[in-house]
Design a protein around this motif. Structure first.
Motif, PDB file in Angstrom:
ATOM      1  N   UNK A 202      -2.794 106.907  81.453  1.00 44.94           N
ATOM      2  CA  UNK A 202      -3.378 105.694  80.877  1.00 44.94           C
ATOM      3  C   UNK A 202      -3.171 105.643  79.371  1.00 44.94           C
ATOM      4  N   UNK A 203      -3.042 106.800  78.730  1.00 51.58           N
ATOM      5  CA  UNK A 203      -2.862 106.851  77.283  1.00 51.58           C
ATOM      6  C   UNK A 203      -1.417 107.128  76.894  1.00 51.58           C
ATOM      7  N   UNK A 204      -0.478 106.885  77.829  1.00 51.47           N
ATOM      8  CA  UNK A 204       0.934 107.040  77.512  1.00 51.47           C
ATOM      9  C   UNK A 204       1.375 108.474  77.381  1.00 51.47           C
ATOM     10  N   UNK A 205       0.697 109.395  78.059  1.00 50.56           N
ATOM     11  CA  UNK A 205       1.041 110.809  77.958  1.00 50.56           C
ATOM     12  C   UNK A 205       1.506 111.384  79.286  1.00 50.56           C
ATOM     13  N   UNK A 206       1.990 112.624  79.231  1.00 43.10           N
ATOM     14  CA  UNK A 206       2.452 113.337  80.423  1.00 43.10           C
ATOM     15  C   UNK A 206       1.919 114.761  80.353  1.00 43.10           C
ATOM     16  N   UNK A 207       1.342 115.229  81.469  1.00 41.46           N
ATOM     17  CA  UNK A 207       0.681 116.530  81.488  1.00 41.46           C
ATOM     18  C   UNK A 207       1.499 117.501  82.316  1.00 41.46           C
ATOM     19  N   UNK A 208       1.683 118.732  81.811  1.00 41.98           N
ATOM     20  CA  UNK A 208       2.415 119.782  82.525  1.00 41.98           C
ATOM     21  C   UNK A 208       1.627 121.091  82.426  1.00 41.98           C
ATOM     22  N   UNK A 209       1.905 122.001  83.372  1.00 40.03           N
ATOM     23  CA  UNK A 209       1.238 123.297  83.423  1.00 40.03           C
ATOM     24  C   UNK A 209       2.272 124.396  83.250  1.00 40.03           C
ATOM     25  N   UNK A 210       1.830 125.515  82.659  1.00 40.98           N
ATOM     26  CA  UNK A 210       2.691 126.699  82.494  1.00 40.98           C
ATOM     27  C   UNK A 210       1.809 127.932  82.583  1.00 40.98           C
ATOM     28  N   UNK A 211       2.205 128.861  83.438  1.00 42.30           N
ATOM     29  CA  UNK A 211       1.400 130.070  83.632  1.00 42.30           C
ATOM     30  C   UNK A 211       2.325 131.261  83.755  1.00 42.30           C
ATOM     31  N   UNK A 212       2.027 132.314  82.976  1.00 43.66           N
ATOM     32  CA  UNK A 212       2.827 133.537  83.027  1.00 43.66           C
ATOM     33  C   UNK A 212       2.041 134.715  83.610  1.00 43.66           C
ATOM     34  N   UNK A 213       0.929 134.417  84.284  1.00 44.77           N
ATOM     35  CA  UNK A 213       0.105 135.487  84.838  1.00 44.77           C
ATOM     36  C   UNK A 213      -0.934 136.010  83.882  1.00 44.77           C
ATOM     37  N   UNK A 214      -0.846 135.620  82.599  1.00 44.35           N
ATOM     38  CA  UNK A 214      -1.818 136.049  81.586  1.00 44.35           C
ATOM     39  C   UNK A 214      -2.726 134.899  81.173  1.00 44.35           C
ATOM     40  N   UNK A 215      -2.723 133.835  81.915  1.00 41.17           N
ATOM     41  CA  UNK A 215      -3.512 132.670  81.560  1.00 41.17           C
ATOM     42  C   UNK A 215      -2.762 131.393  81.946  1.00 41.17           C
ATOM     43  N   UNK A 216      -3.344 130.279  81.564  1.00 41.61           N
ATOM     44  CA  UNK A 216      -2.764 128.969  81.878  1.00 41.61           C
ATOM     45  C   UNK A 216      -2.664 128.156  80.592  1.00 41.61           C
ATOM     46  N   UNK A 217      -1.516 127.509  80.402  1.00 40.54           N
ATOM     47  CA  UNK A 217      -1.322 126.607  79.264  1.00 40.54           C
ATOM     48  C   UNK A 217      -1.094 125.201  79.800  1.00 40.54           C
ATOM     49  N   UNK A 218      -1.964 124.298  79.402  1.00 46.20           N
ATOM     50  CA  UNK A 218      -1.846 122.897  79.789  1.00 46.20           C
ATOM     51  C   UNK A 218      -1.295 122.129  78.584  1.00 46.20           C
ATOM     52  N   UNK A 219      -0.205 121.380  78.781  1.00 47.35           N
ATOM     53  CA  UNK A 219       0.436 120.628  77.697  1.00 47.35           C
ATOM     54  C   UNK A 219       0.382 119.140  78.017  1.00 47.35           C
ATOM     55  N   UNK A 220      -0.082 118.374  77.034  1.00 45.57           N
ATOM     56  CA  UNK A 220      -0.105 116.914  77.149  1.00 45.57           C
ATOM     57  C   UNK A 220       0.741 116.362  76.008  1.00 45.57           C
ATOM     58  N   UNK A 221       1.832 115.670  76.369  1.00 47.12           N
ATOM     59  CA  UNK A 221       2.716 115.076  75.359  1.00 47.12           C
ATOM     60  C   UNK A 221       2.493 113.565  75.333  1.00 47.12           C
ATOM     61  N   UNK A 222       2.211 113.048  74.117  1.00 46.67           N
ATOM     62  CA  UNK A 222       1.980 111.619  73.925  1.00 46.67           C
ATOM     63  C   UNK A 222       3.212 111.020  73.268  1.00 46.67           C
ATOM     64  N   UNK A 223       3.547 109.807  73.686  1.00 46.73           N
ATOM     65  CA  UNK A 223       4.775 109.166  73.195  1.00 46.73           C
ATOM     66  C   UNK A 223       4.514 108.248  72.021  1.00 46.73           C
ATOM     67  N   UNK A 224       3.448 107.449  72.082  1.00 41.51           N
ATOM     68  CA  UNK A 224       3.217 106.383  71.091  1.00 41.51           C
ATOM     69  C   UNK A 224       2.437 106.915  69.901  1.00 41.51           C
ATOM     70  N   UNK A 225       3.068 107.764  69.106  1.00 42.68           N
ATOM     71  CA  UNK A 225       2.440 108.303  67.898  1.00 42.68           C
ATOM     72  C   UNK A 225       2.822 107.426  66.712  1.00 42.68           C
ATOM     73  N   UNK A 226       1.849 107.085  65.866  1.00 40.01           N
ATOM     74  CA  UNK A 226       2.111 106.233  64.704  1.00 40.01           C
ATOM     75  C   UNK A 226       2.757 107.043  63.590  1.00 40.01           C
ATOM     76  N   UNK A 227       3.408 106.363  62.588  1.00 38.92           N
ATOM     77  CA  UNK A 227       4.084 107.077  61.520  1.00 38.92           C
ATOM     78  C   UNK A 227       3.187 107.987  60.707  1.00 38.92           C
ATOM     79  N   UNK A 228       1.880 107.729  60.708  1.00 39.47           N
ATOM     80  CA  UNK A 228       0.972 108.560  59.909  1.00 39.47           C
ATOM     81  C   UNK A 228       0.794 109.948  60.507  1.00 39.47           C
TER      82      UNK A 228
END
Length: 459
Positions: free
Chosen positions: A426-452
């Protein structure tokens, strides 16, 4: 209530307007063409008649009286012809011999007629003149003809030129009325098909054989497909919600029964255990209801209003502050890292649901005295914990509603990551998961970032 406009009437008015414009353009062309044609024909007629008169008079060039009589007889023939043809323009015939005027059919007219384009010609009808000479006999014949082109500006002239168009209008509009009416039948047929359907019938309309109606039919079918998908999701949501709420409600019912029965028997320790079970069941049911509401809001259709631009770093800090009590309860340290401002147009409620679910999951599945690191950089939000992680084979499965990884000891509704995924979309982002057995990393990448976004964080 305003009466709706008629497409049939609009087409007929447009067709009538085109006919009127074509008739006006045709009338203008005919009028201009007739004016120039009449002038050219009058000039040719003048030259021919002047030559004819000269040929007649040359044979009797030595008899002035007979020349006058012959010229008058020729003019009488011309006047009779004009009378039969109902011509009203004037003609002047003049004859000279050796400089002396022998004949003038209209002696009252001035000697110098107005030339075309002069002021006098604009005030009166224009004249066209032709002169023929015979040097042997000394004869000069001048014939001047008045061009009556103002007739085309009169009522009779306009009526004559437009009569064909006026009489042909019914013959044009009646076929147009029939053609437009027949042409709109396929559109009425589509409306009748939709009107005859039951409320629950959302099947696709049959394809139209008309190229112009295909976009309309395709748009209606796409709308019905979206409605069918949404209704199906609603049915699945209600079924899943009812299924998931049965367990905590059953626990509440059993523990309430035990609490009542053991209270009557005076068993204090057992009553306390039943009361705790009752509280846990109520808490689980309450959490489930809150998650269901958050899931529904996260997947709601976006409105037409633009989202407000928010400094995402400050918003993440506020949600981390809200999660601090849970971190203290489990002894988990919360750390936030951000090197620059990140301004993003976000839907505040769904963004809060995304952050709350991801942060609470990271805290809940981290070991005691663990650490959760939240990073925000270049439109990318990462949340890393030190928990057991999620196997790669299950990293897509966990985004399904009410799915929980087997063997987990922590309680939950199975909706957290589903809520986070829909809130990210809904906020123009995409969520992915990454796990190496030592924990979990959740990444959310947003596309519509303003120049500031690249501005340094004020310190």
């Amino acid at each position: 209530m305003n009466k709706p406009s008629s497409l049939f009437r609009r087409l007929m008015l447009g067709f009538s307007g085109v006919i009127a414009l074509v008739a006006l353009a045709g009338f203008t062309y005919v009028a201009v063409e007739a004016k120039f044609t009449q002038r050219a024909r009058t000039a040719s007629e003048n030259a021919a008649h002047a030559r004819e008169v000269l040929l007649h008079l040359r044979e009797i060039a030595g008899e002035p009286l007979r020349m006058q009589q012959a010229a008058a007889a020729l003019e009488a023939v011309r006047l009779a012809m004009f009378h039969d043809l109902d011509y009203h323009s004037r003609v002047r015939l003049r004859v000279w011999q050796h400089g002396a005027l022998l004949y003038n059919s209209l002696p009252l007219l001035p000697d110098q007629l107005p030339t075309p384009g002069s002021a006098a010609a604009r005030d009166s009808n224009a004249w066209v003149s032709a002169v023929q000479r015979d040097d042997a006999s000394g004869l000069i014949v001048e014939r001047s003809h008045e061009i009556d082109d103002k007739w085309m500006q009169s009522f009779s002239g306009v009526s004559f030129l437009l009569s064909s168009t006026i009489f042909s209008l019914p013959l044009l509009l009646l076929p147009a009325w029939l053609i437009v009416g027949i042409g709109l039948r396929p559109l009425r047929s589509i409306a009748e098909q939709i009107e005859a359907r039951a409320v629950s019938d959302l099947t696709a309309l049959p394809e139209s054989k008309y190229r112009e109606l295909s976009p309309l039919v395709d748009a209606i079918n796409r709308l019905m497909l979206r409605l069918s998908a949404r209704i199906e999701r609603e049915h699945e949501f209600l079924t899943d919600a009812a299924h998931e709420l049965k367990t905590p409600l059953a626990a509440i019912q059993i523990n309430a029964h035990l609490l009542l029965s053991r209270s009557a028997a005076g068993a204090g320790a057992s009553s306390a255990e039943a009361a705790q079970g009752l509280r846990d069941g109520v808490a689980r049911a309450t959490h489930m209801v809150h998650q269901l509401l958050a899931f529904e809001r996260a997947r709601a259709e976006p409105g037409s209003e633009p989202f407000p631009v928010t400094e995402l770093g400050g918003f993440v800090r506020s949600r981390l502050a809200a999660a601090a009590p849970l971190g203290l309860q489990r002894g988990v340290e919360l750390e936030f890292q951000s090197a620059a401002e990140c301004r993003l147009a976000v839907h505040m409620e769904s963004m809060a649901a995304l952050l709350d679910n991801l942060i609470s999951n990271a805290v809940k599945y981290s070991p005691e005295n663990g650490r959760v690191v939240v990073r925000l950089e270049d439109g990318r939000l990462t949340i890393s914990d030190q928990g057991p992680g999620i196997a790669p084979a299950l990293q897509q499965k966990v985004f399904e509603r009410f799915y929980r990884v087997p063997g987990q000891e922590q309680s939950g509704s199975g909706l957290g990551l589903a809520i986070a995924e829909r809130a990210a979309e809904r906020n123009g982002g995409r969520i992915t998961l990454d796990s190496d057995g030592q924990g979990l990393t959740v990444t959310v990448e947003f596309a519509a970032i303003t120049p500031e976004a690249s501005a340094p964080v004020p310190r």
